[in-house]
Design a protein around this motif. Sequence first.
Motif, PDB file in Angstrom:
ATOM      1  N   TYR A  94       0.858  -1.065  -0.128  1.00  0.00           N
ATOM      2  CA  TYR A  94       0.010   0.001  -0.042  1.00  0.00           C
ATOM      3  C   TYR A  94       0.839   1.316  -0.103  1.00  0.00           C
ATOM      4  CZ  TYR A  94      -4.077  -2.626   1.055  1.00  0.00           C
ATOM      5  OH  TYR A  94      -5.209  -3.673   0.798  1.00  0.00           O
ATOM      6  N   ASN A 118      -3.616  -2.364   7.229  1.00  0.00           N
ATOM      7  CA  ASN A 118      -4.812  -2.746   7.722  1.00  0.00           C
ATOM      8  C   ASN A 118      -5.952  -1.704   7.811  1.00  0.00           C
ATOM      9  OD1 ASN A 118      -3.748  -5.088   9.287  1.00  0.00           O
ATOM     10  ND2 ASN A 118      -2.468  -3.781  10.468  1.00  0.00           N
ATOM     11  N   HIS A 119      -7.188  -2.367   7.955  1.00  0.00           N
ATOM     12  CA  HIS A 119      -8.437  -1.547   7.859  1.00  0.00           C
ATOM     13  C   HIS A 119      -8.453  -0.535   9.214  1.00  0.00           C
ATOM     14  CE1 HIS A 119     -10.619  -2.741   4.139  1.00  0.00           C
ATOM     15  NE2 HIS A 119     -10.205  -4.104   4.477  1.00  0.00           N
ATOM     16  N   PHE A 121     -10.519   0.899  12.068  1.00  0.00           N
ATOM     17  CA  PHE A 121     -11.854   0.712  12.495  1.00  0.00           C
ATOM     18  C   PHE A 121     -12.209   1.363  14.056  1.00  0.00           C
ATOM     19  CE2 PHE A 121      -9.008  -2.810  13.851  1.00  0.00           C
ATOM     20  CZ  PHE A 121      -9.193  -2.762  15.085  1.00  0.00           C
ATOM     21  N   THR A 126     -19.079   4.657  11.738  1.00  0.00           N
ATOM     22  CA  THR A 126     -18.783   4.829  10.417  1.00  0.00           C
ATOM     23  C   THR A 126     -18.302   3.776   9.893  1.00  0.00           C
ATOM     24  OG1 THR A 126     -17.883   7.109  10.662  1.00  0.00           O
ATOM     25  CG2 THR A 126     -17.232   5.905   8.705  1.00  0.00           C
ATOM     26  N   PRO A 127     -19.067   3.038   8.763  1.00  0.00           N
ATOM     27  CA  PRO A 127     -18.522   1.818   8.345  1.00  0.00           C
ATOM     28  C   PRO A 127     -17.207   1.386   8.071  1.00  0.00           C
ATOM     29  CG  PRO A 127     -20.591   2.608   7.153  1.00  0.00           C
ATOM     30  CD  PRO A 127     -20.088   3.723   8.004  1.00  0.00           C
ATOM     31  N   ILE A 128     -16.587   0.358   8.555  1.00  0.00           N
ATOM     32  CA  ILE A 128     -15.048   0.210   8.437  1.00  0.00           C
ATOM     33  C   ILE A 128     -14.528   0.236   6.905  1.00  0.00           C
ATOM     34  CG2 ILE A 128     -13.451  -1.711   8.362  1.00  0.00           C
ATOM     35  CD1 ILE A 128     -15.129  -3.136  11.044  1.00  0.00           C
ATOM     36  N   CYS A 129     -15.506  -0.023   5.980  1.00  0.00           N
ATOM     37  CA  CYS A 129     -15.051   0.232   4.741  1.00  0.00           C
ATOM     38  C   CYS A 129     -14.949   1.600   4.205  1.00  0.00           C
ATOM     39  CB  CYS A 129     -15.821  -0.587   3.568  1.00  0.00           C
ATOM     40  SG  CYS A 129     -17.771   0.247   3.728  1.00  0.00           S
ATOM     41  N   LYS A 130     -15.459   2.509   5.035  1.00  0.00           N
ATOM     42  CA  LYS A 130     -14.991   4.048   4.745  1.00  0.00           C
ATOM     43  C   LYS A 130     -13.996   4.603   5.459  1.00  0.00           C
ATOM     44  CE  LYS A 130     -19.728   4.513   2.752  1.00  0.00           C
ATOM     45  NZ  LYS A 130     -21.036   5.314   3.017  1.00  0.00           N
ATOM     46  N   GLN A 131     -13.563   3.935   6.476  1.00  0.00           N
ATOM     47  CA  GLN A 131     -12.463   4.455   7.393  1.00  0.00           C
ATOM     48  C   GLN A 131     -11.054   4.478   6.803  1.00  0.00           C
ATOM     49  OE1 GLN A 131     -12.854   3.782  11.522  1.00  0.00           O
ATOM     50  NE2 GLN A 131     -14.985   2.999  11.290  1.00  0.00           N
ATOM     51  N   ILE A 133      -7.470   2.673   5.168  1.00  0.00           N
ATOM     52  CA  ILE A 133      -6.406   1.788   5.369  1.00  0.00           C
ATOM     53  C   ILE A 133      -5.253   2.374   6.067  1.00  0.00           C
ATOM     54  CG2 ILE A 133      -4.683   0.129   4.213  1.00  0.00           C
ATOM     55  CD1 ILE A 133      -7.267  -1.034   3.924  1.00  0.00           C
TER      56      ILE A 133
END
Length: 192
Positions: A94, A118-119, A121, A126-131, A133
């Motif tokens: 990344y 790592n994500h 969280f 807020t949804p994890i997918c929007k926070q 990496i």
Amino acid sequence: MSIWIWLDGGVSYQQNKTRGQKISCWFGRRLALRHKNVTVHKTCRISPESRINPKGGTISIGAGTSVSYNTAIQGDVSIGCGSSVNANCTIVGYGKEGQVTIGSNVRIAANAMMIAGNHVFDDVNTPICKQGIRPAPITIHDDVWIAGRVNITAGVTIGKGAVIAAGAVVTKDIPPYSVAAGVPAKVIKMRI
């Protein structure tokens, strides 16, 4: 069943001995090089069934390295000379902060996974997918053996000559010439 199985003889480790294997390796290199920011030495043996895509980063694969089928190499990844990445591995970098650097003469067995991020969280609203990496580099020094089904997490460095036992989850740095095993991986002995 793919045409590549017929051409390469169904070998699990990418080889360059028969005419069919040479054709398979040639196509594998060409498929990898179709992306800009990918450098693959002319002596690499790349399966055409691997997925090599820099996704905006850079990928460099050194001389004599082999990449087997169903392996995904994405993002910012550098692999040295004479290394092997066996079937079904996943290596994801990344950006420069989450670069994956693999040295020379490294052996990576089947189903190993290295993901240099790592994500986030932290915010439960807020949804994890929007926070996003949180990237952190992974560095594998020269002459390391990573056995099958090993997971290496973001921010880890594995020292020269180390051995990581099958199924280990590496969450902390491993010193040179050590043997590490377990979940989480711990040094169980030294090679010297």
